[in-house]
Design a protein around this motif. Structure first.
Motif, PDB file in Angstrom:
ATOM      1  N   SER A  39      40.069  89.283 -10.929  1.00  0.00           N
ATOM      2  CA  SER A  39      39.414  88.507 -12.027  1.00  0.00           C
ATOM      3  C   SER A  39      39.863  88.739 -13.684  1.00  0.00           C
ATOM      4  CB  SER A  39      38.421  88.353 -11.708  1.00  0.00           C
ATOM      5  OG  SER A  39      37.598  88.838 -11.414  1.00  0.00           O
ATOM      6  N   PHE A  40      40.714  89.712 -13.366  1.00  0.00           N
ATOM      7  CA  PHE A  40      41.300  89.623 -14.846  1.00  0.00           C
ATOM      8  C   PHE A  40      42.756  90.250 -14.954  1.00  0.00           C
ATOM      9  CE2 PHE A  40      36.978  90.453 -15.626  1.00  0.00           C
ATOM     10  CZ  PHE A  40      36.498  89.167 -16.511  1.00  0.00           C
ATOM     11  N   GLU A  96      46.661  81.891 -12.303  1.00  0.00           N
ATOM     12  CA  GLU A  96      46.674  80.915 -11.541  1.00  0.00           C
ATOM     13  C   GLU A  96      45.564  80.378 -11.001  1.00  0.00           C
ATOM     14  OE1 GLU A  96      49.235  82.622  -8.738  1.00  0.00           O
ATOM     15  OE2 GLU A  96      50.741  82.594  -9.803  1.00  0.00           O
ATOM     16  N   LEU A  97      44.227  80.782 -11.797  1.00  0.00           N
ATOM     17  CA  LEU A  97      42.800  80.242 -11.152  1.00  0.00           C
ATOM     18  C   LEU A  97      42.382  79.233 -12.208  1.00  0.00           C
ATOM     19  CD1 LEU A  97      41.222  84.296 -10.739  1.00  0.00           C
ATOM     20  CD2 LEU A  97      41.745  82.514  -9.087  1.00  0.00           C
ATOM     21  N   LYS A  98      41.455  78.304 -11.632  1.00  0.00           N
ATOM     22  CA  LYS A  98      40.840  77.046 -11.887  1.00  0.00           C
ATOM     23  C   LYS A  98      39.573  77.134 -12.185  1.00  0.00           C
ATOM     24  CE  LYS A  98      45.262  74.085 -10.740  1.00  0.00           C
ATOM     25  NZ  LYS A  98      46.135  73.421 -10.198  1.00  0.00           N
ATOM     26  N   GLU A 117      37.824  71.103 -15.914  1.00  0.00           N
ATOM     27  CA  GLU A 117      38.609  70.689 -15.928  1.00  0.00           C
ATOM     28  C   GLU A 117      37.734  68.505 -15.405  1.00  0.00           C
ATOM     29  OE1 GLU A 117      40.243  70.595 -11.370  1.00  0.00           O
ATOM     30  OE2 GLU A 117      41.794  72.837 -12.195  1.00  0.00           O
ATOM     31  N   HIS A 118      36.027  69.174 -15.614  1.00  0.00           N
ATOM     32  CA  HIS A 118      35.158  67.630 -14.902  1.00  0.00           C
ATOM     33  C   HIS A 118      34.963  67.250 -15.888  1.00  0.00           C
ATOM     34  CE1 HIS A 118      37.175  68.682 -11.279  1.00  0.00           C
ATOM     35  NE2 HIS A 118      36.526  67.398 -10.658  1.00  0.00           N
ATOM     36  N   GLU A 119      34.780  68.123 -17.200  1.00  0.00           N
ATOM     37  CA  GLU A 119      34.211  68.528 -18.863  1.00  0.00           C
ATOM     38  C   GLU A 119      34.416  66.718 -19.236  1.00  0.00           C
ATOM     39  OE1 GLU A 119      34.675  71.241 -21.551  1.00  0.00           O
ATOM     40  OE2 GLU A 119      33.184  72.359 -20.051  1.00  0.00           O
ATOM     41  N   ASP A 120      33.789  66.261 -19.935  1.00  0.00           N
ATOM     42  CA  ASP A 120      33.632  64.994 -20.546  1.00  0.00           C
ATOM     43  C   ASP A 120      34.334  64.689 -21.823  1.00  0.00           C
ATOM     44  OD1 ASP A 120      32.412  63.221 -18.174  1.00  0.00           O
ATOM     45  OD2 ASP A 120      34.635  63.180 -17.715  1.00  0.00           O
TER      46      ASP A 120
END
Length: 43
Positions: free
Chosen positions: A26-27, A33-35, A40-43
């Motif tokens: 995690s850290f 490289e983690l997404k 990604e899907h915020e408007d």
């Protein structure tokens, strides 16, 4: 009694190892490289 102690030490060390590995993933250096799917899907 000795077998139960050995088994409990094995289970505890396995739990600690999995926890440390997940914190490292995690850290650690590979965390770049983690997404985040919510970002990604915020408007």
């Amino acid at each position: 009694m000795e077998t139960a102690i050995t088994f409990s030490i094995f289970i505890c060390s396995l739990l600690v190892g999995i926890t440390l590995y997940s914190v490292y993933v995690s850290f650690g250096p590979q965390s770049k490289e983690l997404k985040d799917p919510f970002e990604e899907h915020e408007d």
